[in-house]
Design an enzyme around this catalytic site. Sequence first.
Site, PDB file in Angstrom:
ATOM      1  N   HIS A  45       0.805  -1.213   0.000  1.00  0.00           N
ATOM      2  CA  HIS A  45       0.000   0.000   0.000  1.00  0.00           C
ATOM      3  C   HIS A  45       0.844   1.272   0.000  1.00  0.00           C
ATOM      4  O   HIS A  45       0.308   2.361  -0.183  1.00  0.00           O
ATOM      5  CB  HIS A  45      -0.929   0.016   1.217  1.00  0.00           C
ATOM      6  CG  HIS A  45      -2.006  -1.019   1.173  1.00  0.00           C
ATOM      7  ND1 HIS A  45      -2.898  -1.126   0.144  1.00  0.00           N
ATOM      8  CD2 HIS A  45      -2.323  -2.010   2.055  1.00  0.00           C
ATOM      9  CE1 HIS A  45      -3.742  -2.130   0.370  1.00  0.00           C
ATOM     10  NE2 HIS A  45      -3.409  -2.681   1.517  1.00  0.00           N
ATOM     11  N   GLU A 100      -5.506 -11.267   8.163  1.00  0.00           N
ATOM     12  CA  GLU A 100      -6.371 -10.091   8.044  1.00  0.00           C
ATOM     13  C   GLU A 100      -7.604 -10.371   7.197  1.00  0.00           C
ATOM     14  O   GLU A 100      -8.252  -9.444   6.714  1.00  0.00           O
ATOM     15  CB  GLU A 100      -5.586  -8.911   7.466  1.00  0.00           C
ATOM     16  CG  GLU A 100      -4.831  -9.240   6.193  1.00  0.00           C
ATOM     17  CD  GLU A 100      -3.943  -8.103   5.719  1.00  0.00           C
ATOM     18  OE1 GLU A 100      -4.057  -6.984   6.252  1.00  0.00           O
ATOM     19  OE2 GLU A 100      -3.126  -8.337   4.802  1.00  0.00           O
ATOM     20  N   ASP A 159      -7.855  -4.340   7.741  1.00  0.00           N
ATOM     21  CA  ASP A 159      -8.489  -5.279   6.828  1.00  0.00           C
ATOM     22  C   ASP A 159      -9.189  -6.403   7.572  1.00  0.00           C
ATOM     23  O   ASP A 159     -10.224  -6.906   7.110  1.00  0.00           O
ATOM     24  CB  ASP A 159      -7.460  -5.858   5.857  1.00  0.00           C
ATOM     25  CG  ASP A 159      -7.195  -4.923   4.688  1.00  0.00           C
ATOM     26  OD1 ASP A 159      -8.163  -4.320   4.191  1.00  0.00           O
ATOM     27  OD2 ASP A 159      -6.040  -4.780   4.279  1.00  0.00           O
TER      28      ASP A 159
END
Length: 258
Positions: free
Chosen positions: A48, A163, A189
């Site tokens: 990310h 997650e 998440d």
Amino acid sequence: MASHPLLQAFKSSKPAFGAWITLPGTFSARNAALASPHLTWLALDCEHGHISLQPGAAEIVSAVAGLGPNAPSVLVRIPATGAHADGSANWQIKYVLDAGARGVVVPMVSTAAQAKSLVAAARFPPLGVRGFGNQYTHMSWGLSMSEYLETANQSVVVLAQIETKEGVQNLQEILAVDGLDGVLIGPYDLSISLGHPPPSPDPVPAVEEIIQNILRSAHKAGKKCAMFCITGEQAAKRAEQGFDMINVTSDCGAMAES
């Protein structure tokens, strides 16, 4: 011989505090590495964050390693979502470990087959399928080529992120995978995948109960359990709870707060 601060913390059963790096470039990462003697690791976020696997992560790994043997251990979170059981994510793991990373973090691992795939990609034969050929890898560790080959399987840290709903359901099977050093909980998440709002700033009670179960299960299986936090206060609380590896802040977060 191929030890590093994060591995030393794991062996001494002390909480290992670290920071999340999302910005490209060597200078901010080196500043983070020197920010506190209490930081034992940095995680480069190629999922990310805005750091490329090549040459971005490789340059940062080398820059931090150049600070000396006591510099924080640099791990890299690869962009692949899950360690694909067919081995299609192996090249990403190869890239970051060839760059000299002290460990690899793989997001959204949901099955034991995915966990086995990432372990195999990170270990030299006979424990895995990792190939050797980069002339700079061992130099980043301050070792000879033979020393690195002899010790890498025991020194490279391999973490699977838990997650997803499926990851929680398959937790025991994932934790049973040989060669997996531990799991890292992604509370954002994880919360979303379970139908809950993301932490604000802490997870809702239902998610917190699952987080505590992951921690207990990991320790029962002889694995380390890591937790992503965004503040020192959160990190201190997680250390008291027994988490082994704890994120304290990120580069962007620290700048925004300052």
